[in-house]
Design an enzyme around this catalytic site. Structure first.
Site, PDB file in Angstrom:
ATOM      1  N   ALA A 511      42.971 -23.869  89.601  1.00 44.10           N
ATOM      2  CA  ALA A 511      44.478 -23.437  89.123  1.00 44.10           C
ATOM      3  C   ALA A 511      44.968 -21.439  89.809  1.00 44.10           C
ATOM      4  CB  ALA A 511      44.841 -23.663  87.916  1.00 44.10           C
ATOM      5  N   ARG A 630      48.473 -18.040  81.468  1.00 46.75           N
ATOM      6  CA  ARG A 630      49.897 -18.871  81.217  1.00 46.75           C
ATOM      7  C   ARG A 630      49.389 -20.571  81.855  1.00 46.75           C
ATOM      8  NH1 ARG A 630      53.359 -16.714  86.546  1.00 46.75           N
ATOM      9  NH2 ARG A 630      55.754 -18.019  85.526  1.00 46.75           N
ATOM     10  N   ASN A 633      51.456 -26.255  84.033  1.00 43.61           N
ATOM     11  CA  ASN A 633      52.189 -27.861  84.008  1.00 43.61           C
ATOM     12  C   ASN A 633      51.989 -27.577  82.588  1.00 43.61           C
ATOM     13  OD1 ASN A 633      52.961 -30.192  83.883  1.00 43.61           O
ATOM     14  ND2 ASN A 633      52.774 -30.472  85.913  1.00 43.61           N
ATOM     15  N   LYS A 635      52.931 -30.374  80.980  1.00 44.64           N
ATOM     16  CA  LYS A 635      52.301 -31.774  80.908  1.00 44.64           C
ATOM     17  C   LYS A 635      50.981 -32.238  81.670  1.00 44.64           C
ATOM     18  CE  LYS A 635      54.670 -36.273  82.356  1.00 44.64           C
ATOM     19  NZ  LYS A 635      55.011 -37.489  82.700  1.00 44.64           N
ATOM     20  N   THR A 636      50.328 -31.670  82.964  1.00 40.57           N
ATOM     21  CA  THR A 636      48.724 -31.780  83.116  1.00 40.57           C
ATOM     22  C   THR A 636      48.038 -31.197  82.465  1.00 40.57           C
ATOM     23  OG1 THR A 636      49.312 -29.889  84.475  1.00 40.57           O
ATOM     24  CG2 THR A 636      49.605 -32.740  85.499  1.00 40.57           C
ATOM     25  N   GLN A 640      44.731 -32.498  80.589  1.00 37.12           N
ATOM     26  CA  GLN A 640      42.687 -31.807  81.111  1.00 37.12           C
ATOM     27  C   GLN A 640      42.060 -31.419  79.689  1.00 37.12           C
ATOM     28  OE1 GLN A 640      41.080 -30.788  83.872  1.00 37.12           O
ATOM     29  NE2 GLN A 640      42.031 -32.014  83.866  1.00 37.12           N
ATOM     30  N   LYS A 703      44.484 -19.051  82.899  1.00 39.19           N
ATOM     31  CA  LYS A 703      42.986 -19.099  83.710  1.00 39.19           C
ATOM     32  C   LYS A 703      42.085 -20.003  83.533  1.00 39.19           C
ATOM     33  CE  LYS A 703      42.645 -15.356  79.306  1.00 39.19           C
ATOM     34  NZ  LYS A 703      41.710 -14.831  77.173  1.00 39.19           N
ATOM     35  N   GLU A 707      37.371 -27.136  81.776  1.00 36.73           N
ATOM     36  CA  GLU A 707      36.118 -27.363  81.303  1.00 36.73           C
ATOM     37  C   GLU A 707      36.781 -26.694  79.156  1.00 36.73           C
ATOM     38  OE1 GLU A 707      33.684 -27.076  84.664  1.00 36.73           O
ATOM     39  OE2 GLU A 707      35.598 -26.158  83.819  1.00 36.73           O
TER      40      GLU A 707
END
Length: 741
Positions: A511, A630, A633, A635-636, A640, A703, A707
């Site tokens: 990202a 930051r 999204n 939702k996604t 994760q 960031k 994981e």
């Protein structure tokens, strides 16, 4: 309306649920042959003889490839530089007669139909000379050695601080303990597969289950000597990977070998059982020695770990690298060693090193907190470190303290009674435990391009991969935000080696890296479009500057007078252009990297209920407060963390690949006996994001989240089980037999 920061459904969701998204083994190719892999039943030895006559006699069988008739490889094919790989000599299938581990591929049967190849594979007769093997880490730990550091990419343990032994002896409370977490295997839904399409003239198109198309392209070039411009690798959709696709595996090698030799398209799909014959999370033994003074301040922290690797590569993880930057302590000693076993090389599995190392660190911190008669959260706060002591650096940001407080409040930690076994409801013991999570916040050099078409469609492209994390969606959001267009007008092209340069998708850096590259390309496109808009006849933007306009609603508008605007489509029409295209690239700041430490953090709180008689454990509630820069999204991003938490539950309670050391092989190599967390095991998971934009880590303040969700979760559950039962189990997964008296 801003797109970044808005909860948005996956733009690729419809393709996945309707079956139009194609995976590596689903591409149609003319004249397609099928390859079936034959695996070695012995753990170590040599092939004495191979009789392929019966297999070759099966109607439809085209060829049987073995080490005796495989094609020659490029001269540099044994070099570590071929791929993303640890130091050593990467395994090459069918290289010679040597057997390095049970399950090693020893032959490939190729036929016109899959069924014929599968049947013929059972007819292959191979004689082996067996040699003594070793697969037990406990027995091999005394022979462990310091791994080769050169070219490993893994930071070595921090140098000792102070005098750990003296600090330990001076402590008012002490703990010495050993923790172990066994083998785990990646079990993504999509099995590893490769479809190699023979295009003629030596050109091939490869559809592979991988986390890096360009990594596989480089591998094929280096191993087979095929020019890179004659190899295209596509991985548009990846059905989960969790690190298993970071380096090429033998299905790719065998499929390319067969296709180039036969000059026809070939597909090789591994079976679920063969998914247990390569990369895995290594078996790990951790030895801890901690001490604290009468005020609960750490006086010593010693963390030693030994992991397994193969005979031919030094696979390494950062297992002992975390306590020295999480907790303030002036006397530390960290040591990491490897033991060679007759097994395939381990590989990165979601949060490699951290997910394992934090089990030892956070369970030991919980134990020492009880020895000091302190609440586990209070104990961590007393030892909170504002800087990275290992490297003597400040953090770019560290909102862990806020995560502790917000997570504890949401969980209701203040209502927790200290005594183990003191919380009960009916026949169930209730336990509350917590742990800290930490993971690196990384960014990698990445390139992208952005195109505006005359009809207003935007297309952005980058070779990065979406391994199920939502990369398609966040890249579309970034482009839509930068160019002021509707999300539905943005198309994202990724997962193709022909696209702009990108690293493998892993390490939670995608990202930040691909996102910054796409944003850079879009910013370059903004400048070009604005320049063209200013040059239009009677342009309302003629005297404006770029910093005085906004891109919104498919147009460029003056910020202080939005009625003065030029539609993006009109810009191209006025200049008789079918499209405008720009490229962009993003790289981490080397100065910032040397000045600051970059990490994500989390505070994990877990509730378990344990049947008082049967010792069945249920994880009924988890709160995970995450400080990860930051959030592009929510939702996604939440998805994760949910996935990471569920995998952490698997580490704590279910996932374990069990070797039989007599035969040197994994016995539960299937989904019937290799247990993962199922829907019935997962109840309430509450995800909280702590506000923490961090532009030192990446231009977008991101960031990464892949994981951090798993790190700390197993330890929080283990600590909750102790709180419920009063029994410390230091070997994970914590199964019923380990809790029974």
């Amino acid at each position: 309306m801003g797109h970044i920061g808005t909860p948005t459904s996956r733009v690729d969701g419809r393709a996945k649920v309707t079956g139009t998204a194609r995976y590596a083994a689903e591409y149609v190719a003319p004249d397609l042959a099928y390859g079936v892999v034959v695996s070695s039943p012995v753990a170590r030895g040599k092939i004495r003889a191979i009789d392929a006559s019966a297999a070759l006699a099966v109607p439809g069988v085209v060829q049987v490839f073995t080490h005796e008739n495989r094609p020659s490889l490029a001269w540099f094919s044994r070099s570590w530089q071929d791929e993303v790989a640890p130091p050593g000599s990467p395994f090459r299938p069918l290289y010679d007669k040597e057997i390095h581990y049970s399950g090693q591929p020893v032959a490939l049967v190729v036929a016109e139909e899959f069924e014929a190849a599968r049947h013929a594979a059972t007819l292959l007769r191979i004689e082996y000379e067996t040699l003594p093997h070793a697969t037990d880490l406990g027995a091999a730990r005394e022979e462990a050695y310091e791994p080769r550091k050169k070219r490993s990419g893994i930071p070595p343990p921090a140098k000792p601080r102070g005098d750990a032994q003296a600090g330990y002896e001076a402590g008012a409370v002490k703990l010495e303990a050993e923790y172990r977490h066994g083998f785990e295997h990646h079990n993504p839904m999509e099995m590893h597969a490769a479809t190699v399409v023979w295009e003629g003239d030596g050109r091939i198109t490869v559809y592979d289950k991988t986390q890096g198309s360009q990594n596989c392209q480089s591998y094929i070039h280096n191993v087979f000597g095929i020019p890179s411009d004659q190899v295209r690798v596509v991985n548009a959709y990846v059905g989960g990977a969790f690190g298993s696709g970071l380096r090429p595996h033998y299905q790719l090698f065998l499929a390319v070998m067969a296709a180039t030799q036969l000059e026809r398209s070939v597909r090789v799909v591994l079976t679920r059982q063969q998914m247990f014959t390569f990369t895995h999370r290594p078996d790990t033994i951790q030895k801890m020695a901690l001490a604290a003074d009468a005020d609960g301040k750490l006086t010593a922290f010693r963390h030693e770990a030994v992991q397994n690797t193969s005979r031919f590569e030094d696979y390494q993880e950062a297992v002992v690298n975390w306590a020295g930057l999480l907790y303030k302590c002036d006397n530390t000693l960290f040591d990491y060693r490897l033991a060679q076993l007759d097994l395939p090389t381990p590989g990165d599995m979601r949060a490699p090193g951290a997910a394992t190392g934090l089990i030892g660190i956070e369970c030991a911190m919980d134990e020492l907190a009880y020895a000091a008669k302190l609440d586990p959260l209070e104990f961590r706060l007393r030892n909170y470190s504002e800087i990275d002591q290992d490297n003597n650096r400040k953090y770019t940001s560290k909102a862990l303290r806020e995560a502790y407080h917000i997570g504890a409040e949401r969980f209701g930690w203040g209502r927790r009674s200290m005594a183990p076994g003191s919380m009960r409801e009916g026949g169930e013991l209730i336990g509350w435990g917590m742990a800290t999570g930490v993971w690196e916040a990384m960014m990698m050099k990445t390139a992208a391009n952005a195109v505006l078409h005359a009809d207003g469609r935007v297309e952005v492209a980058c070779a990065t991969s979406d391994i199920g994390t939502g990369t398609y969606t966040i890249l579309a959001q970034i482009a839509a935000e930068a160019l002021g267009v509707d999300l539905a007008r943005v198309t994202v092209r990724i997962g193709d080696s022909d696209l702009p340069k990108s690293p493998v998708s892993g390490g939670s850096w995608t990202a930040a890296s691909a996102g910054a590259a796409v944003d850079a390309a879009c910013q370059a496109l903004r400048k070009s479009l604005f320049k063209l808009a200013r040059g239009m006849d009677d342009s309302p933007l003629a005297n404006a500057s770029l910093d005085r306009v906004v891109f919104d609603g498919g147009a460029i508008r003056l910020a202080d007078d939005e009625a003065r605007a030029v539609a993006l489509t009109d810009v191209l029409t006025a200049h008789h252009l079918s499209l405008v295209e720009e490229e962009g690239a993003a790289s981490p700041s080397m100065i910032s990297s040397m000045r600051y430490s970059r990490y994500t953090h989390s505070a994990v709180f877990a509730e378990v209920r344990v049947d008082a008689q049967l010792k069945v454990v249920r994880v009924t509630r988890i709160v995970n407060a995450v400080a990860a820069g930051r959030i592009l999204n929510p939702k996604t991003a939440r998805s994760q963390i949910l996935g990471g938490v569920v995998m952490g539950m698997g580490m704590a309670l279910y996932e374990e690949t069990m070797p039989d050391h007599r035969f040197g092989r994994f016995m539960n190599h299937n989904l019937a006996e290799y247990h993962v967390a199922a829907h019935a095991d997962v109840q309430g998971i509450d995800v909280i994001f702590v506000d923490e934009p961090d532009e030192e880590v990446s231009p977008l303040g991101v960031k990464g989240l892949g994981e951090i969700g798993i790190v700390g979760t197993p330890a929080a559950i283990a600590n909750a089980i102790f709180h419920a039962t009063g029994k410390r189990v230091r070997e994970l997964p914590i199964t019923i037999d380990k809790l029974l008296d």
